[in-house]
Design a protein around this motif. Structure first.
Motif, PDB file in Angstrom:
ATOM      1  N   GLU A 196      31.951  50.755  45.100  1.00 59.12           N
ATOM      2  CA  GLU A 196      32.946  49.816  44.958  1.00 59.12           C
ATOM      3  C   GLU A 196      32.376  48.319  44.749  1.00 59.12           C
ATOM      4  OE1 GLU A 196      36.131  50.650  45.718  1.00 59.12           O
ATOM      5  OE2 GLU A 196      35.438  52.864  46.297  1.00 59.12           O
ATOM      6  N   PRO A 197      33.368  47.733  44.085  1.00 60.66           N
ATOM      7  CA  PRO A 197      33.024  46.248  43.597  1.00 60.66           C
ATOM      8  C   PRO A 197      32.524  45.584  44.867  1.00 60.66           C
ATOM      9  CG  PRO A 197      34.944  47.129  42.503  1.00 60.66           C
ATOM     10  CD  PRO A 197      34.809  48.063  43.403  1.00 60.66           C
ATOM     11  N   CYS A 198      31.735  44.622  44.862  1.00 63.76           N
ATOM     12  CA  CYS A 198      31.174  43.914  45.965  1.00 63.76           C
ATOM     13  C   CYS A 198      32.206  42.681  46.199  1.00 63.76           C
ATOM     14  CB  CYS A 198      29.841  43.039  45.431  1.00 63.76           C
ATOM     15  SG  CYS A 198      30.024  41.543  44.204  1.00 63.76           S
ATOM     16  N   GLY A 199      32.999  42.187  45.242  1.00 58.55           N
ATOM     17  CA  GLY A 199      34.285  41.298  45.673  1.00 58.55           C
ATOM     18  C   GLY A 199      33.753  39.985  45.820  1.00 58.55           C
ATOM     19  N   VAL A 200      32.494  39.422  45.768  1.00 56.84           N
ATOM     20  CA  VAL A 200      31.984  38.217  46.026  1.00 56.84           C
ATOM     21  C   VAL A 200      31.161  37.583  44.784  1.00 56.84           C
ATOM     22  CG1 VAL A 200      31.951  38.351  48.476  1.00 56.84           C
ATOM     23  CG2 VAL A 200      29.806  39.043  46.967  1.00 56.84           C
ATOM     24  N   CYS A 201      30.696  38.313  43.770  1.00 54.38           N
ATOM     25  CA  CYS A 201      29.677  37.948  42.564  1.00 54.38           C
ATOM     26  C   CYS A 201      30.807  37.236  41.767  1.00 54.38           C
ATOM     27  CB  CYS A 201      29.178  39.133  41.683  1.00 54.38           C
ATOM     28  SG  CYS A 201      30.348  40.332  41.032  1.00 54.38           S
ATOM     29  N   ASP A 202      30.178  36.332  40.725  1.00 51.75           N
ATOM     30  CA  ASP A 202      31.257  35.551  39.997  1.00 51.75           C
ATOM     31  C   ASP A 202      32.427  36.540  39.286  1.00 51.75           C
ATOM     32  OD1 ASP A 202      29.971  33.422  40.763  1.00 51.75           O
ATOM     33  OD2 ASP A 202      28.994  32.890  39.099  1.00 51.75           O
ATOM     34  N   ALA A 203      31.694  37.721  38.526  1.00 54.90           N
ATOM     35  CA  ALA A 203      32.748  38.499  37.876  1.00 54.90           C
ATOM     36  C   ALA A 203      33.905  38.914  38.947  1.00 54.90           C
ATOM     37  CB  ALA A 203      31.864  39.667  37.519  1.00 54.90           C
ATOM     38  N   CYS A 204      33.562  39.324  40.139  1.00 55.51           N
ATOM     39  CA  CYS A 204      34.512  39.804  40.843  1.00 55.51           C
ATOM     40  C   CYS A 204      35.605  38.807  41.379  1.00 55.51           C
ATOM     41  CB  CYS A 204      34.117  40.593  42.003  1.00 55.51           C
ATOM     42  SG  CYS A 204      33.685  42.061  42.109  1.00 55.51           S
ATOM     43  N   ARG A 205      35.217  37.539  41.623  1.00 57.53           N
ATOM     44  CA  ARG A 205      35.888  36.536  42.084  1.00 57.53           C
ATOM     45  C   ARG A 205      36.768  36.116  40.675  1.00 57.53           C
ATOM     46  NH1 ARG A 205      34.196  32.861  46.170  1.00 57.53           N
ATOM     47  NH2 ARG A 205      32.248  33.615  47.064  1.00 57.53           N
ATOM     48  N   ILE A 206      36.330  36.002  39.578  1.00 57.84           N
ATOM     49  CA  ILE A 206      37.195  35.841  38.435  1.00 57.84           C
ATOM     50  C   ILE A 206      38.320  36.924  38.235  1.00 57.84           C
ATOM     51  CG2 ILE A 206      37.313  35.290  36.007  1.00 57.84           C
ATOM     52  CD1 ILE A 206      34.474  34.389  36.250  1.00 57.84           C
ATOM     53  N   ARG A 207      37.998  38.051  38.289  1.00 60.38           N
ATOM     54  CA  ARG A 207      38.837  39.172  38.066  1.00 60.38           C
ATOM     55  C   ARG A 207      39.849  39.351  39.136  1.00 60.38           C
ATOM     56  NH1 ARG A 207      37.991  45.170  36.370  1.00 60.38           N
ATOM     57  NH2 ARG A 207      39.115  46.248  37.759  1.00 60.38           N
TER      58      ARG A 207
END
Length: 231
Positions: A196-207
């Motif tokens: 599952e995506p971590c939800g906290v890295c920059d890529a997840c935050r932007i998405r």
């Protein structure tokens, strides 16, 4: 017979949307995904799923290990993946030196061999992390190189470098993806691996922020939904 286009398919939302746009533009696609020494191969699994969903039957995976010399948190596990959010004017550690330059060069080779008319790229210069190789001026300079560097170019048929999302906001990209029928849930943007995506890295935050702003919080990570609720 449809004209051919190459699409650089990473497995992320942007490249999947660029691929779907190429299909909508009337091209038969040849997908190219690259193992460049990234932290995980989860995104390549997503690329295969996207290729299948878009009925792309020709899909090349090439290995060019840029991780041998490090220099990026995406290729060197000794460098922490940033989680503090994108800072304006600061190029983050997730920048991979020369990555797009190498990728487009390989795509140009494939395009010439396949007599492709275009190469579709998911690069974006608006909601991005400050990468120098995601700008319109970079794309224009590379197009000039493409025109000069190949037999196809000398014959006046160099493939066009097409970046349909380059000036879109992330919200615009989400909306375009939905309009084009991109299976967003099958894409992978997270810098970390795992199931599952971590939800906290920059890529997840932007998405996640873009998905929620576009009215589709159900497609965001649980962490992203929680952060949005707290804002």
């Amino acid at each position: 017979m449809k004209p051919i286009a190459i699409v650089l398919l990473s497995g992320g939302l942007d490249s999947a949307t660029a691929a779907a746009q190429a299909v909508a533009d009337g091209y038969e696609l040849v997908a190219l995904s690259i193992r460049y020494g990234q932290r995980h191969l989860r995104e390549l699994e997503a690329a295969r799923a996207i290729a299948k969903a878009l009925h792309i039957t020709s899909h090349y995976e090439v290995e060019v290990n840029l991780g041998l010399w490090g220099g990026s948190s995406l290729t060197d596990t000794a460098i922490a993946v940033p989680q503090e959010g994108v800072q304006l004017g600061v190029i983050p550690s997730t920048y991979v030196p020369g990555r797009n330059t190498v990728f487009v060069a390989i795509a140009l080779s494939l395009a010439e061999a396949k007599r492709a008319e275009a190469i579709y790229l998911g690069i974006n210069a608006v909601d991005y992390s400050g990468y120098p190789d995601c700008r319109p001026e970079y794309l224009a300079a590379y197009q000039h190189l493409a025109n000069l560097s190949s037999k196809a170019g000398l014959e006046g048929r160099a493939p066009r470098l097409v970046a349909p999302l380059v000036l879109d906001s992330k919200v615009d990209i989400v909306k375009r993806a939905l309009q084009l029928g991109v299976p967003i849930a099958q894409t992978w943007s997270c810098y970390q691996g795992g199931t599952e995506p971590c939800g906290v890295c920059d890529a997840c935050r932007i998405r996640d922020r873009a998905l929620i702003a576009a009215g589709h919080p159900e497609l965001a990570t649980p962490s992203g939904r929680q952060l949005h609720t707290l804002e």
